[in-house]
Design an enzyme around this catalytic site. Structure first.
Site, PDB file in Angstrom:
ATOM      1  N   HIS A   1      41.332  43.335  29.615  1.00 34.97           N
ATOM      2  CA  HIS A   1      40.276  43.093  30.611  1.00 34.97           C
ATOM      3  C   HIS A   1      39.759  44.358  31.289  1.00 34.97           C
ATOM      4  O   HIS A   1      38.782  44.303  32.034  1.00 34.97           O
ATOM      5  CB  HIS A   1      40.764  42.129  31.699  1.00 34.97           C
ATOM      6  CG  HIS A   1      41.702  42.777  32.673  1.00 34.97           C
ATOM      7  ND1 HIS A   1      43.028  42.968  32.404  1.00 34.97           N
ATOM      8  CD2 HIS A   1      41.488  43.297  33.910  1.00 34.97           C
ATOM      9  CE1 HIS A   1      43.606  43.576  33.433  1.00 34.97           C
ATOM     10  NE2 HIS A   1      42.697  43.796  34.359  1.00 34.97           N
TER      11      HIS A   1
HETATM   12  C1  UD1 Z   1      39.417  43.295  38.741  1.00 36.89           C
HETATM   13  C2  UD1 Z   1      39.928  44.660  39.211  1.00 36.89           C
HETATM   14  C3  UD1 Z   1      40.979  45.179  38.247  1.00 36.89           C
HETATM   15  C4  UD1 Z   1      42.073  44.155  38.026  1.00 36.89           C
HETATM   16  C5  UD1 Z   1      41.472  42.818  37.630  1.00 36.89           C
HETATM   17  C6  UD1 Z   1      42.562  41.778  37.570  1.00 36.89           C
HETATM   18  C7  UD1 Z   1      38.304  46.070  40.435  1.00 36.89           C
HETATM   19  C8  UD1 Z   1      37.411  47.247  40.334  1.00 36.89           C
HETATM   20  N1  UD1 Z   1      38.847  45.644  39.284  1.00 36.89           N
HETATM   21  O1  UD1 Z   1      38.767  43.512  37.499  1.00 36.89           O
HETATM   22  O2  UD1 Z   1      41.566  46.357  38.763  1.00 36.89           O
HETATM   23  O3  UD1 Z   1      42.932  44.617  37.020  1.00 36.89           O
HETATM   24  O4  UD1 Z   1      40.507  42.411  38.601  1.00 36.89           O
HETATM   25  O5  UD1 Z   1      42.209  40.718  36.747  1.00 36.89           O
HETATM   26  O6  UD1 Z   1      38.496  45.559  41.506  1.00 36.89           O
HETATM   27  N2  UD1 Z   1      34.280  37.150  36.436  1.00 36.89           N
HETATM   28  C9  UD1 Z   1      34.136  35.797  36.211  1.00 36.89           C
HETATM   29  N3  UD1 Z   1      34.893  34.943  36.961  1.00 36.89           N
HETATM   30  C10 UD1 Z   1      35.752  35.376  37.933  1.00 36.89           C
HETATM   31  C11 UD1 Z   1      35.880  36.754  38.155  1.00 36.89           C
HETATM   32  C12 UD1 Z   1      35.128  37.637  37.395  1.00 36.89           C
HETATM   33  O7  UD1 Z   1      33.366  35.350  35.369  1.00 36.89           O
HETATM   34  O8  UD1 Z   1      36.402  34.541  38.582  1.00 36.89           O
HETATM   35  C13 UD1 Z   1      33.455  38.066  35.631  1.00 36.89           C
HETATM   36  C14 UD1 Z   1      32.114  38.371  36.296  1.00 36.89           C
HETATM   37  O9  UD1 Z   1      31.152  38.524  35.300  1.00 36.89           O
HETATM   38  C15 UD1 Z   1      32.375  39.719  36.925  1.00 36.89           C
HETATM   39  C16 UD1 Z   1      33.325  40.364  35.911  1.00 36.89           C
HETATM   40  O10 UD1 Z   1      34.135  39.292  35.441  1.00 36.89           O
HETATM   41  O11 UD1 Z   1      31.209  40.465  37.133  1.00 36.89           O
HETATM   42  C17 UD1 Z   1      34.202  41.454  36.482  1.00 36.89           C
HETATM   43  O12 UD1 Z   1      34.896  40.959  37.626  1.00 36.89           O
HETATM   44  P1  UD1 Z   1      35.434  41.983  38.729  1.00 36.89           P
HETATM   45  O13 UD1 Z   1      36.136  41.229  39.791  1.00 36.89           O
HETATM   46  O14 UD1 Z   1      34.373  42.914  39.142  1.00 36.89           O
HETATM   47  O15 UD1 Z   1      36.462  42.879  37.928  1.00 36.89           O
HETATM   48  P2  UD1 Z   1      37.684  42.485  36.976  1.00 36.89           P
HETATM   49  O16 UD1 Z   1      37.359  42.931  35.595  1.00 36.89           O
HETATM   50  O17 UD1 Z   1      38.088  41.083  37.182  1.00 36.89           O
HETATM   51  N1  UDP Z   2      48.091  36.479  34.043  1.00 38.51           N
HETATM   52  C1  UDP Z   2      47.991  35.096  34.087  1.00 38.51           C
HETATM   53  N2  UDP Z   2      47.211  34.465  33.140  1.00 38.51           N
HETATM   54  C2  UDP Z   2      46.555  35.150  32.171  1.00 38.51           C
HETATM   55  C3  UDP Z   2      46.672  36.554  32.127  1.00 38.51           C
HETATM   56  C4  UDP Z   2      47.441  37.200  33.106  1.00 38.51           C
HETATM   57  O1  UDP Z   2      48.592  34.452  34.944  1.00 38.51           O
HETATM   58  O2  UDP Z   2      45.856  34.518  31.351  1.00 38.51           O
HETATM   59  C5  UDP Z   2      48.905  37.145  35.069  1.00 38.51           C
HETATM   60  C6  UDP Z   2      49.909  38.129  34.503  1.00 38.51           C
HETATM   61  O3  UDP Z   2      51.086  37.489  34.112  1.00 38.51           O
HETATM   62  C7  UDP Z   2      50.123  39.088  35.656  1.00 38.51           C
HETATM   63  C8  UDP Z   2      48.766  39.116  36.305  1.00 38.51           C
HETATM   64  O4  UDP Z   2      48.069  37.959  35.865  1.00 38.51           O
HETATM   65  O5  UDP Z   2      51.069  38.554  36.568  1.00 38.51           O
HETATM   66  C9  UDP Z   2      48.068  40.360  35.870  1.00 38.51           C
HETATM   67  O6  UDP Z   2      46.737  40.287  36.149  1.00 38.51           O
HETATM   68  P1  UDP Z   2      45.641  41.107  35.360  1.00 38.51           P
HETATM   69  O7  UDP Z   2      46.119  41.438  34.018  1.00 38.51           O
HETATM   70  O8  UDP Z   2      44.406  40.340  35.507  1.00 38.51           O
HETATM   71  O9  UDP Z   2      45.486  42.417  36.275  1.00 38.51           O
HETATM   72  P2  UDP Z   2      46.253  43.807  36.410  1.00 38.51           P
HETATM   73  O10 UDP Z   2      47.716  43.549  36.567  1.00 38.51           O
HETATM   74  O11 UDP Z   2      45.931  44.630  35.202  1.00 38.51           O
HETATM   75  O12 UDP Z   2      45.627  44.419  37.613  1.00 38.51           O
END
Ligand code: UD1
Ligand code: UDP
Length: 360
Positions: free
Chosen positions: A206
């Site tokens: 992601h």
């Molecule tokens: C964010 C964090 C990242 C973390 C991740 C955990 C930042 C800069 N990034 O990344 O560090 O590892 O969360 O999962 O804060 N979207 C949906 N539904 C949702 C949420 C997001 O469709 O519920 C889509 C939207 O198109 C959005 C894109 O994902 O624009 C990115 O979401 P965003 O919250 O900006 O960053 P993540 O990639 O989720």
């Molecule tokens: N996770 C989850 N469901 C998924 C993928 C990840 O519950 O489909 C959990 C995972 O076990 C971990 C957390 O989400 O506890 C990690 O989140 P993510 O990978 O989104 O973010 P990061 O840790 O890289 O910031």
């Protein structure tokens, strides 16, 4: 005493659940939860509150899907309003997301002490939004709760001993969560029945640096497709990755499923043969459940896993990723060494918080 806890993204719900359970037993502390709204889909937000029995946040700011500046700026303004209303003694933030930085800035500008959980981590890659968020948050935090020795060393290297803050090694609250909820996951999940019993590698992707560059994403899909010729690949897709993959011609030859809840991911971790991921959380959870991990990034903040020989940082080159799969398939490692506190991090953080609040 009121503590304002600000969360916004999936890993923060998991981390906050662990500390929330601990803080509940401290009579003088009232924890107020604020959800920025950064993650809003039910399967990466609500499901964690339900499964982990986290109370519904008192505030949901509904701020998401914006560019970095707009997201961080709107959160800063909205969290400032909550701070004015609640007048907390302290604010807690987790990790390195835009929600983390926005909340920390809002607190600092309003002279509210900040506790940063997962402080001191560094990838040394300033191209990552997370690196900017974590460095700035650390710099303005008053209590820096470091999960590892490496995190403490990073702070000392940056001169934090000269700043007006307390630094403590606490272990990692994610292990607290994995150990606690891992006791109940089998009873609450039927994911293994749904996907079938054959051996599999669990993959997640992601990170912006992987998903937002089509060439990189194609290379990663190619790597997983090559591995899928040897072992089934199960890929729970983050919504960001799902959207990016829809735009690509090359499709993963993997069992792609939606993002799964915490009980399901714990069961997948328990039953998989190996993990391949760009997630910070998954790298550690692989270790908690005795699984090797291929890191699909060029750096990791969790360097102790690499030193331990359980994690190979393979980057994004397909050949290197497939080679790493072969190397780790043959490796026998020790997963019993205590790298993350063995489930004691929340207790440690809670007792430091009580001391600190007592002195305010
Ligand atoms: C964010 C964090 C990242 C973390 C991740 C955990 C930042 C800069 N990034 O990344 O560090 O590892 O969360 O999962 O804060 N979207 C949906 N539904 C949702 C949420 C997001 O469709 O519920 C889509 C939207 O198109 C959005 C894109 O994902 O624009 C990115 O979401 P965003 O919250 O900006 O960053 P993540 O990639 O989720
Ligand atoms: N996770 C989850 N469901 C998924 C993928 C990840 O519950 O489909 C959990 C995972 O076990 C971990 C957390 O989400 O506890 C990690 O989140 P993510 O990978 O989104 O973010 P990061 O840790 O890289 O910031």
């Amino acid at each position: 005493m009121k503590i304002l806890t600000v969360v916004g993204a999936r890993p923060q719900f998991i981390k906050a659940a662990a500390l929330h359970r601990e803080l509940q037993s401290v009579p003088d502390i009232q924890e107020i939860l604020v959800h920025t709204g950064q993650h809003y889909d039910k399967d990466i937000s609500d499901i964690f509150f339900q499964e982990m029995e986290i109370p519904t946040p008192k505030y949901n700011l509904g701020i998401h899907s914006l560019k970095h500046g707009a997201m961080t700026g709107r959160m800063l303004e909205a969290i400032e309003n909550v701070i004015e209303q609640e007048k907390p003694a302290m604010l807690l933030v987790y990790g390195d997301t835009n929600s983390t930085l926005a909340a920390a800035l809002a607190a600092k500008k309003n002279f509210i002490p900040i506790g940063h959980i997962e402080a001191g981590l560094r990838s040394f890659n300033m191209g990552m939004p997370e690196e900017i968020n974590r460095i700035l948050t650390d710099r303005i935090s008053d209590l820096l709760f470091c999960p590892t020795d490496a995190a403490i060393q990073n702070l000392y290297r940056e001169g934090f001993e000269h700043f007006n803050c307390e630094i403590a090694k606490t272990g990692d609250v994610m292990q607290d969560a994995a150990l606690y909820y891992g006791q109940f996951s089998a009873a609450h999940s039927n994911i293994i029945e749904r996907i079938g019993n054959d051996e599999f590698l669990l993959a997640t992707l992601h990170r912006a640096e992987n998903t937002d560059n089509p060439q990189t994403l194609i290379e990663l899909v190619e790597a997983l497709n090559q591995i899928a010729k040897e072992i089934r690949v199960v890929l729970p897709l983050h919504p960001r990755t799902r959207k990016k993959l829809e735009e690509l011609e090359s499709k993963p030859n993997a069992l792609t499923i939606g993002p799964v809840g915490y009980f399901d991911i714990l069961e997948l971790l328990k039953h998989c043969r190996m993990v391949a991921t760009d997630s910070g959380g998954l790298q550690k959870e692989a270790y908690f459940f005795g699984k090797h991990c291929i890191t699909l990034r060029k750096q990791t903040e969790w360097v102790e896993l690499v030193h331990q020989g359980v994690n190979l940082v393979a980057g994004t080159n397909a050949e290197k990723i497939v080679d790493s799969y072969h190397v780790l398939s043959q490796r026998h490692s020790d997963f019993t060494i205590d790298l993350y506190g063995n489930g004691t991090a929340s207790k440690c953080i809670s007792s430091i918080l009580v001391d600190y609040l007592g002195k305010l």
